[in-house]
Structures are given as structure tokens and as C-alpha cells.
Design an enzyme around this catalytic site. Structure first.
Site, mmCIF file in Angstrom:
data_model
loop_
_atom_site.group_PDB
_atom_site.id
_atom_site.type_symbol
_atom_site.label_atom_id
_atom_site.label_comp_id
_atom_site.label_asym_id
_atom_site.label_seq_id
_atom_site.Cartn_x
_atom_site.Cartn_y
_atom_site.Cartn_z
ATOM 1 N N GLY A 36 -33.036 32.539 -31.423
ATOM 2 C CA GLY A 36 -31.594 32.284 -31.443
ATOM 3 C C GLY A 36 -31.349 30.813 -31.711
ATOM 4 O O GLY A 36 -32.283 29.993 -31.688
ATOM 5 N N LEU A 37 -30.089 30.490 -31.921
ATOM 6 C CA LEU A 37 -29.704 29.105 -32.206
ATOM 7 C C LEU A 37 -30.098 28.161 -31.074
ATOM 8 O O LEU A 37 -30.258 28.605 -29.929
ATOM 9 C CB LEU A 37 -28.174 29.022 -32.352
ATOM 10 C CG LEU A 37 -27.525 29.746 -33.535
ATOM 11 C CD1 LEU A 37 -26.007 29.670 -33.399
ATOM 12 C CD2 LEU A 37 -27.998 29.135 -34.856
ATOM 13 N N SER A 38 -30.221 26.901 -31.389
ATOM 14 C CA SER A 38 -30.413 25.902 -30.349
ATOM 15 C C SER A 38 -29.209 25.985 -29.399
ATOM 16 O O SER A 38 -28.064 26.096 -29.848
ATOM 17 C CB SER A 38 -30.471 24.501 -30.995
ATOM 18 O OG SER A 38 -30.559 23.520 -30.006
ATOM 19 N N SER A 40 -28.524 28.468 -27.468
ATOM 20 C CA SER A 40 -28.064 29.849 -27.253
ATOM 21 C C SER A 40 -28.475 30.363 -25.871
ATOM 22 O O SER A 40 -27.857 31.280 -25.332
ATOM 23 C CB SER A 40 -28.609 30.784 -28.343
ATOM 24 O OG SER A 40 -30.022 30.767 -28.358
ATOM 25 N N GLY A 41 -29.547 29.789 -25.303
ATOM 26 C CA GLY A 41 -29.952 30.189 -23.944
ATOM 27 C C GLY A 41 -31.395 30.661 -23.818
ATOM 28 O O GLY A 41 -31.795 31.167 -22.766
ATOM 29 N N LYS A 42 -32.186 30.485 -24.849
ATOM 30 C CA LYS A 42 -33.572 30.992 -24.846
ATOM 31 C C LYS A 42 -34.372 30.449 -23.656
ATOM 32 O O LYS A 42 -34.979 31.214 -22.900
ATOM 33 C CB LYS A 42 -34.288 30.602 -26.156
ATOM 34 C CG LYS A 42 -33.623 31.152 -27.411
ATOM 35 C CD LYS A 42 -34.329 30.705 -28.668
ATOM 36 C CE LYS A 42 -34.301 29.210 -28.935
ATOM 37 N NZ LYS A 42 -32.967 28.630 -29.131
ATOM 38 N N SER A 43 -34.376 29.131 -23.506
ATOM 39 C CA SER A 43 -35.174 28.516 -22.430
ATOM 40 C C SER A 43 -34.619 28.874 -21.060
ATOM 41 O O SER A 43 -35.377 29.149 -20.121
ATOM 42 C CB SER A 43 -35.193 26.991 -22.576
ATOM 43 O OG SER A 43 -35.712 26.649 -23.829
ATOM 44 N N SER A 107 -40.012 30.819 -26.454
ATOM 45 C CA SER A 107 -38.640 30.412 -26.762
ATOM 46 C C SER A 107 -38.649 29.445 -27.935
ATOM 47 O O SER A 107 -38.901 28.251 -27.749
ATOM 48 C CB SER A 107 -38.008 29.700 -25.565
ATOM 49 O OG SER A 107 -38.193 30.449 -24.400
HETATM 50 P P1 ADP Z 1 -32.064 27.066 -26.054
HETATM 51 O O1 ADP Z 1 -33.374 27.165 -25.329
HETATM 52 O O2 ADP Z 1 -31.685 28.336 -26.753
HETATM 53 O O3 ADP Z 1 -31.975 25.872 -26.962
HETATM 54 P P2 ADP Z 1 -31.004 26.292 -23.486
HETATM 55 O O4 ADP Z 1 -31.467 27.363 -22.590
HETATM 56 O O5 ADP Z 1 -31.754 24.991 -23.498
HETATM 57 O O6 ADP Z 1 -30.895 26.877 -24.977
HETATM 58 O O7 ADP Z 1 -29.487 25.944 -23.208
HETATM 59 C C1 ADP Z 1 -28.516 26.951 -23.043
HETATM 60 C C2 ADP Z 1 -27.352 26.379 -22.242
HETATM 61 O O8 ADP Z 1 -26.349 27.382 -22.150
HETATM 62 C C3 ADP Z 1 -27.751 25.993 -20.835
HETATM 63 O O9 ADP Z 1 -27.063 24.823 -20.468
HETATM 64 C C4 ADP Z 1 -27.269 27.203 -20.011
HETATM 65 O O10 ADP Z 1 -26.961 26.856 -18.681
HETATM 66 C C5 ADP Z 1 -26.018 27.604 -20.763
HETATM 67 N N1 ADP Z 1 -25.600 29.011 -20.626
HETATM 68 C C6 ADP Z 1 -24.361 29.408 -20.294
HETATM 69 N N2 ADP Z 1 -24.270 30.745 -20.216
HETATM 70 C C7 ADP Z 1 -25.500 31.230 -20.516
HETATM 71 C C8 ADP Z 1 -26.020 32.547 -20.602
HETATM 72 N N3 ADP Z 1 -25.283 33.615 -20.372
HETATM 73 N N4 ADP Z 1 -27.333 32.684 -20.910
HETATM 74 C C9 ADP Z 1 -28.104 31.592 -21.158
HETATM 75 N N5 ADP Z 1 -27.659 30.323 -21.100
HETATM 76 C C10 ADP Z 1 -26.363 30.129 -20.775
#
Ligand code: ADP
Length: 220
Positions: A36-38, A40-43, A107
Site C-alpha cells: 500500500g501507499l506510504s 497507508s498503515g502497513k507498519s 511491510s
Molecule cells: P506505512 O507503513 O504504510 O508507511 P505507517 O504505519 O508508518 O504507514 O503509518 C500509518 C499512520 O496512519 C500511523 O500514524 C497510524 O497511526 C495511522 N492510522 C490511522 N488509522 C489507521 C488504521 N486504521 N490502520 C493503520 N494505520 C492507521
């Protein structure tokens, strides 16, 4: 597929099989591939899921974008070719973890469908479970969250080849799991993945009775 360079090399089997390893762990190895996009919530989901699995005595290990780029992939950048090699190496590492019996939580933005399909194929050929999780979030929402300030930098032209801004993201067509993180909670997302692991027999002998207890504790 990357070509085999060294010749005269063959896989050497040991005396302990994959099933032997799985049986001591009471789980089956699997790769949960978050894409998913940066932002998006993967980590975030991987961290919560790792915690939930730990609480029921299941072994998982996170393979996370930046962590891997600081080590095994420190010689790779963000060109299409390097992104491809980045994903290929992670796929191979995840495959080894799966063979060992670990549930790996990968992720990575992994924006290109072909690269993800290649990792899927790698797993399927090896008889390993591959679960693609589309961490779906609108660009507007991801940019609003901007947890690492990267979108701001990309918009200012300080980062090139940024997925969603000046590089494409190819959404999965038929992922095993589709999470819409701009409408779901992290707890709901974790529960959906745990349910999938149970339903598909990847987690054996569950050591809990109430799934909601796990998701609650995962949220702490
Ligand atoms: P990625 O790893 O995709 O780049 P991150 O997990 O680092 O994304 O960041 C996602 C951000 O979105 C975090 O700050 C997280 O707290 C927030 N967030 C809000 N709602 C959700 C959700 N439903 N699921 C996952 N992350 C969420």
C-alpha cells in the site's frame, strides 16, 4: 525471474523436514505481504499483529521497509530496477522464514504488481503460504497522515520517485485480504488477519478462547 548465476549448485535437504519444524511451533510458516501507499498503515498493522500473535504464543517476525534498507538492501535505491531487486530479496528472505516456520510480516510499498506476483510465485512453487494484504488508503488520507513527513518533502521536490506523487502504485487485483484503513480501525484490521490465519489452518492449537481479547490487547 532473476537468472541463476552460479552453476553446479543444488538444494541440499537436511534430516528435519519443514513439517517437523512446523510441528514444534504449532503453526505453519507463512508470508503476510502488506502492500500500500506510504502512510497507508502497513507498519502500524504489522506491529499490532505481531503483538497479537505473540500474546497467543505464535512466532512472527517483521520485515519492514526501512529496517531492511538499512541492512541487507543498503546498496539499493528507489529506481524501478532497485525497487524490483529490493522486493525480490525480501521475497527470498520471507520464503526462508516461512520454510523455518515463522509467520513473516512484510511491510513494503511494493508498488508494482509484477514484482508482488513474482514473490507470490516464488512461494507457491515452494509450497509456502503467501497472503497478500492490500492496505488500501486514499492518497489524500495518506498525505494528510504523513507520519514521516515524506509527502511534504516529495511535494517540495526534495524526494524523487515517490509512490503516489511521481511514481505509480499498482493496486492488487485479487488480494487475499483487503483492508480499507481510512474507514477501519487497527483492531478490526488485526482481527480480520487473525481470522484468516485461523480459517486457513495456519495457526494451530489456538491458546485463547475469545478473539476480541486478542484484538483488545493488541491495541494496548
Ligand atoms: P506505512 O507503513 O504504510 O508507511 P505507517 O504505519 O508508518 O504507514 O503509518 C500509518 C499512520 O496512519 C500511523 O500514524 C497510524 O497511526 C495511522 N492510522 C490511522 N488509522 C489507521 C488504521 N486504521 N490502520 C493503520 N494505520 C492507521
Amino acid at each position: 525471474m532473476t537468472k541463476q548465476k552460479a552453476t553446479n549448485v543444488t538444494w541440499h535437504d537436511g534430516e528435519i523436514s519443514r513439517e517437523d519444524r512446523y510441528s514444534i511451533l504449532h503453526q505453519r510458516g507463512a508470508t503476510i505481504w502488506f502492500t500500500g501507499l506510504s502512510g497507508s498503515g502497513k507498519s502500524t498493522i504489522a506491529v499490532a499483529l505481531e503483538q497479537a500473535l505473540y500474546k497467543i504464543g505464535k512466532l512472527s517476525y517483521r520485515l519492514d521497509g526501512d529496517n531492511v534498507r538499512l541492512g541487507i538492501n543498503k546498496n539499493l535505491g528507489f529506481s524501478e530496477e532497485d525497487r524490483k531487486e529490493n522486493i525480490r530479496r525480501i521475497g527470498e528472505v520471507a520464503k526462508l522464514f516461512g520454510d523455518a516456520g515463522v509467520i513473516s510480516l512484510s511491510s513494503f510499498i511494493s508498488p508494482y504488481k509484477d514484482d508482488r506476483d513474482e514473490v507470490r510465485e516464488l512461494h507457491e512453487k515452494a509450497g509456502l503460504n503467501f497472503i497478500e494484504v492490500f492496505v488500501d488508503c486514499s492518497l489524500a488520507e495518506a498525505e494528510k497522515r504523513d507520519p514521516k513527513g515524506l509527502y511534504k518533502k516529495a511535494r517540495a521536490g526534495e524526494i524523487k520517485n515517490f509512490t503516489g506523487i511521481d511514481d505509480p502504485y499498482q493496486a492488487p487485483v485479487n488480494p487475499e485480504i483487503h483492508l480499507k484503513t481510512d474507514v477501519m480501525t487497527v483492531e478490526e484490521e488485526v482481527k480480520i488477519i487473525l481470522d484468516h490465519l485461523h480459517t486457513n489452518g495456519l495457526i494451530l492449537q489456538p491458546q485463547f478462547t475469545r478473539a476480541d481479547e486478542i484484538t483488545q490487547s493488541a491495541a494496548l
